[in-house]
Design a protein around this motif. Sequence first.
Motif, PDB file in Angstrom:
ATOM      1  N   PHE A 101      67.044   1.546 -29.461  1.00 56.16           N
ATOM      2  CA  PHE A 101      68.056   1.703 -28.767  1.00 56.16           C
ATOM      3  C   PHE A 101      67.801   1.903 -27.484  1.00 56.16           C
ATOM      4  N   GLY A 102      68.651   1.360 -26.632  1.00 54.31           N
ATOM      5  CA  GLY A 102      68.206   1.610 -25.294  1.00 54.31           C
ATOM      6  C   GLY A 102      69.458   0.735 -24.381  1.00 54.31           C
ATOM      7  N   ASN A 103      69.581   1.002 -22.951  1.00 54.43           N
ATOM      8  CA  ASN A 103      70.554   0.321 -22.204  1.00 54.43           C
ATOM      9  C   ASN A 103      70.206  -1.285 -22.165  1.00 54.43           C
ATOM     10  N   THR A 104      71.212  -2.114 -23.014  1.00 57.29           N
ATOM     11  CA  THR A 104      71.092  -3.365 -22.833  1.00 57.29           C
ATOM     12  C   THR A 104      71.054  -4.051 -21.493  1.00 57.29           C
ATOM     13  N   ALA A 105      71.658  -3.267 -20.351  1.00 55.42           N
ATOM     14  CA  ALA A 105      71.491  -3.973 -19.046  1.00 55.42           C
ATOM     15  C   ALA A 105      70.069  -3.924 -18.372  1.00 55.42           C
ATOM     16  N   GLU A 106      69.339  -3.034 -19.081  1.00 53.98           N
ATOM     17  CA  GLU A 106      67.998  -2.978 -18.641  1.00 53.98           C
ATOM     18  C   GLU A 106      66.957  -3.585 -19.495  1.00 53.98           C
ATOM     19  N   ALA A 107      67.317  -4.346 -20.766  1.00 53.87           N
ATOM     20  CA  ALA A 107      66.362  -4.846 -21.659  1.00 53.87           C
ATOM     21  C   ALA A 107      65.666  -6.151 -21.078  1.00 53.87           C
ATOM     22  N   SER A 108      64.543  -6.234 -21.597  1.00 51.00           N
ATOM     23  CA  SER A 108      63.588  -7.159 -21.231  1.00 51.00           C
ATOM     24  C   SER A 108      63.737  -8.404 -22.447  1.00 51.00           C
ATOM     25  N   ALA A 202      60.850   2.779 -32.846  1.00 60.00           N
ATOM     26  CA  ALA A 202      60.378   2.421 -31.459  1.00 60.00           C
ATOM     27  C   ALA A 202      58.978   3.004 -31.353  1.00 60.00           C
ATOM     28  N   PHE A 203      58.657   3.906 -32.213  1.00 58.79           N
ATOM     29  CA  PHE A 203      57.064   4.302 -32.121  1.00 58.79           C
ATOM     30  C   PHE A 203      56.220   3.339 -32.768  1.00 58.79           C
ATOM     31  N   ARG A 204      56.831   2.216 -33.196  1.00 64.94           N
ATOM     32  CA  ARG A 204      56.175   1.209 -34.059  1.00 64.94           C
ATOM     33  C   ARG A 204      56.220  -0.138 -33.332  1.00 64.94           C
ATOM     34  N   PHE A 214      63.526  -0.699 -21.720  1.00 62.07           N
ATOM     35  CA  PHE A 214      64.182   0.563 -21.793  1.00 62.07           C
ATOM     36  C   PHE A 214      63.129   1.660 -21.367  1.00 62.07           C
ATOM     37  N   GLY A 215      62.075   1.419 -21.059  1.00 66.38           N
ATOM     38  CA  GLY A 215      61.202   2.469 -20.375  1.00 66.38           C
ATOM     39  C   GLY A 215      60.523   3.397 -21.558  1.00 66.38           C
ATOM     40  N   THR A 216      59.653   4.115 -21.201  1.00 70.36           N
ATOM     41  CA  THR A 216      58.913   4.924 -21.976  1.00 70.36           C
ATOM     42  C   THR A 216      59.643   5.732 -23.149  1.00 70.36           C
ATOM     43  N   VAL A 217      59.214   5.620 -24.516  1.00 74.07           N
ATOM     44  CA  VAL A 217      60.081   6.284 -25.441  1.00 74.07           C
ATOM     45  C   VAL A 217      60.073   7.808 -25.104  1.00 74.07           C
ATOM     46  N   ASP A 218      61.061   8.370 -25.247  1.00 75.46           N
ATOM     47  CA  ASP A 218      61.220  10.056 -25.141  1.00 75.46           C
ATOM     48  C   ASP A 218      61.086  10.632 -26.679  1.00 75.46           C
TER      49      ASP A 218
END
Length: 309
Positions: A101-108, A202-204, A214-218
């Motif tokens: 999950f993450g903001n698609t506008a920020e995706a790489s 996301a941890f894997r 998406f940045g660092t996983v919280d």
Amino acid sequence: MQAQGGEWAGRVAFISGGVSGLGFGIARAFALAGMRLALSYRNEDYRSKAAAWFADQGLEEPLWIKLDVTDRAGFAAAADAVEAHFGGVHVLVNNAGVSVFGNTAEASYDDYDWIMGVNFGGVVNGITSFLPALRRADGRRHVVNIASMAAYLSGPQAGIYTASKFAVRGLTESLRYNLVPLGIGCSLVCPALVATNAWDSAFRRPEAFADSGFGTVDRAALEHFGKAFEAGMDPLEAGQRILSGMGQRRGLIFTHPEFAEDFAAIYAESMEALPQEEAPPARLEVERMRRAANKAALEGREISIADLN
């Protein structure tokens, strides 16, 4: 517990990601129906726990295949190994996937390449690698592609995941028209919340795709989100519903009932978006031929491009 008999008894099934989560639920449902299994895995601990369940139930141990579903050569080798071990393959379940999950506008690019590569590319690799073996087999055969309710329902935090599931939906719905004339069933499965650990993908994340937008996983926020999965359907129940849908030769299998409101809204929005005007007769005829060709395919006829013109 002894395996039950029935129309699927003795059929050989390959399930990608079949040692945990929904995949293991499907594997248990299949085994209890008397099917023989080959299960792919990546995590040794999950494989060991799955093996213990089969031993405890007194069921035949599956053929274990360590596989990254993005590895095309590995998938081809897996198909050869399953066919050689069992003498044939009858059911393919493309289940392995990641939920990120993450903001698609920020995706790489790495976000797109990883999520699409596993969720859509893994299905493509399974179909391409295993379909020749299914075509060589006799009797009841079936391809099952696991998508998600995200194949119909979009949202602000799962854009690439949603795109991958829309892609699986489109591929599966089209593939069905090609497989029915070959005597092979084909089902799109769109489960909703299942009591699994799918939320922790996301941890894997592989190092090869580490450059995430998406940045660092919280971790704390993601673990809190994961608690919602505790309310999910038992994976075995979901597997049994999938097996039932296969038995009924359903092209579309929904495991959860709680989406009538969403589908009513989709229908209403779609109908409202259609221009309120008459279409030209020539265009209407093209669409009539398309519908007729689709119907003929589901009745067992192979369709060529000539049938569409």
